[in-house]
Design an enzyme around this catalytic site. Structure first.
Site, PDB file in Angstrom:
ATOM      1  N   HIS A  72       0.836  -1.200   0.000  1.00 32.08           N
ATOM      2  CA  HIS A  72       0.000   0.000   0.000  1.00 32.08           C
ATOM      3  C   HIS A  72       0.868   1.246   0.000  1.00 32.08           C
ATOM      4  CE1 HIS A  72      -3.851  -2.046   1.772  1.00 32.08           C
ATOM      5  NE2 HIS A  72      -3.350  -2.687   0.730  1.00 32.08           N
ATOM      6  N   TYR A 201      -9.035   4.845   8.017  1.00 32.59           N
ATOM      7  CA  TYR A 201      -9.182   5.192   9.431  1.00 32.59           C
ATOM      8  C   TYR A 201     -10.245   6.284   9.488  1.00 32.59           C
ATOM      9  CZ  TYR A 201      -4.779   2.845  10.687  1.00 32.59           C
ATOM     10  OH  TYR A 201      -3.797   1.908  10.905  1.00 32.59           O
ATOM     11  N   PRO A 294      -3.700  -0.606  19.213  1.00 31.08           N
ATOM     12  CA  PRO A 294      -3.445  -0.994  17.821  1.00 31.08           C
ATOM     13  C   PRO A 294      -3.645   0.106  16.776  1.00 31.08           C
ATOM     14  CG  PRO A 294      -5.497  -1.955  18.615  1.00 31.08           C
ATOM     15  CD  PRO A 294      -4.855  -1.311  19.794  1.00 31.08           C
ATOM     16  N   LYS A 298       1.491  -0.597  15.338  1.00 30.61           N
ATOM     17  CA  LYS A 298       2.910  -0.644  15.709  1.00 30.61           C
ATOM     18  C   LYS A 298       3.334  -1.891  16.490  1.00 30.61           C
ATOM     19  CE  LYS A 298       4.255   3.034  13.811  1.00 30.61           C
ATOM     20  NZ  LYS A 298       4.485   2.629  12.437  1.00 30.61           N
ATOM     21  N   TYR A 384       4.090   6.416  10.505  1.00 29.49           N
ATOM     22  CA  TYR A 384       3.259   5.264  10.151  1.00 29.49           C
ATOM     23  C   TYR A 384       4.052   4.264   9.300  1.00 29.49           C
ATOM     24  CZ  TYR A 384      -0.925   2.560   9.257  1.00 29.49           C
ATOM     25  OH  TYR A 384      -1.838   1.535   9.220  1.00 29.49           O
TER      26      TYR A 384
END
Ligand code: RFL
Ligand code: PHB
Length: 392
Positions: A72, A201, A294, A298, A384
């Site tokens: 991604h 998200y 979560p 990570k 991220y």
């Protein structure tokens, strides 16, 4: 039995550490409480940082990952009426990969079996001893009920949050840092093609929702719920209705595909760090030393970073007689642990409904800033997509 490194716990951290040490000619024995089948089938994390993929590839366990993982470029951040793509490749030149923890575990188990590295599954009463001395050892009862003892140069606790290793550090030598959150995640696995090409998200007045995936035919979805939520109160219809509302808010023309739900569970949210990550000849790695909520994806990546540092440190010490990296392990690992702890805390606080409407406006302002400002987007992408394993 004698070995160089006794490893308690054969989750991703323990399995990978044993594999990395084996590549350097360092012997290890794994002692695991559960059966191999149980470990293989635990559904957990799914997002791998580029550095994690590099470690697995360099260690020779990246073949299936290269063929089957979904790469991604970034993620979608959304709130009612708006969905924005944050492109990590454009911003920081790194991508992320969707590959289930179950798949990574299967690859590491296959490598362990092929190399014939010893492991005891279904071990009970696993206890580290003598970690303050030069002769540490681990005792346990094996799956046949026989008492066993493994003598080692060092013991590594890769036994997750509930394992015995952390408790072997005397209280006066340990400090614990902790935060619990007033919400949890309801996670579901569903036999339906993902309705998105990359993760979503979503901030929503009803609470956070997330759309992830495991394959072209399996979706992984999450909903913010109360920490004491009873999963029995969530019928499949109620779950799909909540996901449709939260993920679809204000998005004309976008539809969430639904399908049979094959797994449902409530996951608690906690931040936890124990310091230091070494006491004498006992080292802690992965969830045994720290837990992140979560939301930042990570947990698994931190476990991989820890054991990658630790494999180098133990190799230098046990093979070449140089202890400097082992002495520096805790400080080096903790710099990255605290950065990821902050990022996970920030993601969690920013996306979940808590507090009042004033807090909600601040959250939305933060999210808008991430997509409006290249500097803010770059900071988000850098965290991220994953920071270097040797960080700071
Ligand atoms: P693990 O995977 O917990 O493995 C520890 C191993 O130690 C064993 N063990 C013992 N062995 C011997 N004696 C004892 N007394 C023992 N006690 C325990 C356990 O059986 C197990 O095999 O830790 P590790 O290797 O450090 O790996 C860390 C990751 O597993 C973890 O960070 C992530 O899975 C966290 N996590 C998630 N992270 C994400 O990034 N995204 C997610 O969606 C996500 N979902 C999750 C999760 C963790 C969960 N747990 C721990 C409750 C979902 C769940 C349910
Ligand atoms: C998952 O795919 O399970 C997943 C992905 C990203 C997260 C958490 C979980 O932040």
């Amino acid at each position: 039995m004698r070995t160089q490194v006794a490893i308690i716990g054969a989750g991703p951290a323990g399995l990978l550490l044993s594999h990395l040490l084996g590549l350097q000619g360092i012997g290890s024995v794994l002692v695991e409480r559960q059966s191999a089948d149980h470990v293989r089938s635990r559904i957990r994390a799914g997002m791998l940082e580029s550095g994690t993929v590099d470690v697995l590839t360099r260690a020779g366990v990246g073949e299936r990952l290269a063929a089957e993982a979904d790469h991604h470029r970034g993620v979608y951040l959304q709130w009612p009426g708006e969905r924005h793509h944050v492109d990590f490749v454009d911003l920081v030149g790194r991508s992320v990969s969707v590959y289930g923890q179950t798949e990574m575990t299967k690859d590491l188990m296959a490598a362990r079996e092929e190399a014939g590295r010893p492991a005891f599954y279904q071990a009970s009463e696993v206890t580290p001893h003598g970690v303050d001395t030069d002769r540490p050892h681990v005792t346990f009862t094996d799956s046949d009920g026989a008492s066993q003892r493994v003598d080692a140069d060092v013991v590594v606790g890769c036994d997750g949050f509930h394992g015995p290793s952390r408790r072997a550090v005397p209280g006066q030598h340990q400090r614990v840092w902790e935060r619990t959150y007033p919400f949890a995640w309801l996670g579901v696995l569903a036999d339906v093609a993902p309705s998105t090409d990359e993760l979503i998200y979503a901030w929503h007045p009803d609470g956070f929702a997330m759309h992830s995936m495991r394959s072209a035919t399996v979706s992984r979805l999450y909903l913010q719920v109360r920490p004491d939520e009873d999963v029995a109160d969530w019928s499949d219809d109620r779950i799909w209705a909540a996901l449709t509302t939260r993920l679809g808010a204000g998005r004309e023309g976008w539809e969430l595909g639904t399908g049979p739900i094959t797994d449902k569970s409530v996951l608690p949210m906690r931040s936890f760090v124990t310091t230091p990550m070494r006491h004498g000849r006992l080292f802690l790695a992965g969830d045994a030393a720290h837990i992140v909520p979560p939301t930042g994806a990570k947990g698994l990546n931190l476990a991989v970073a820890d054991v990658s540092l630790l494999a180098d440190a133990l190799t230098a010490w046990l093979r070449d007689g140089r202890e400097e990296l082992a002495d520096a392990y805790s400080d080096t690992a903790l710099r990255r642990v605290w950065r990821c702890t902050h990022f996970s805390w920030w993601m969690t606080n920013t996306f979940h409904r808590h507090g009042d409407d004033f807090d909600a406006q601040l959250q939305l302002s933060q999210l808008r800033r991430v997509v409006d400002s290249e500097a803010a987007a770059t900071e988000f992408a850098d965290n991220y997509a994953g920071l270097p394993i040797r960080f700071g």
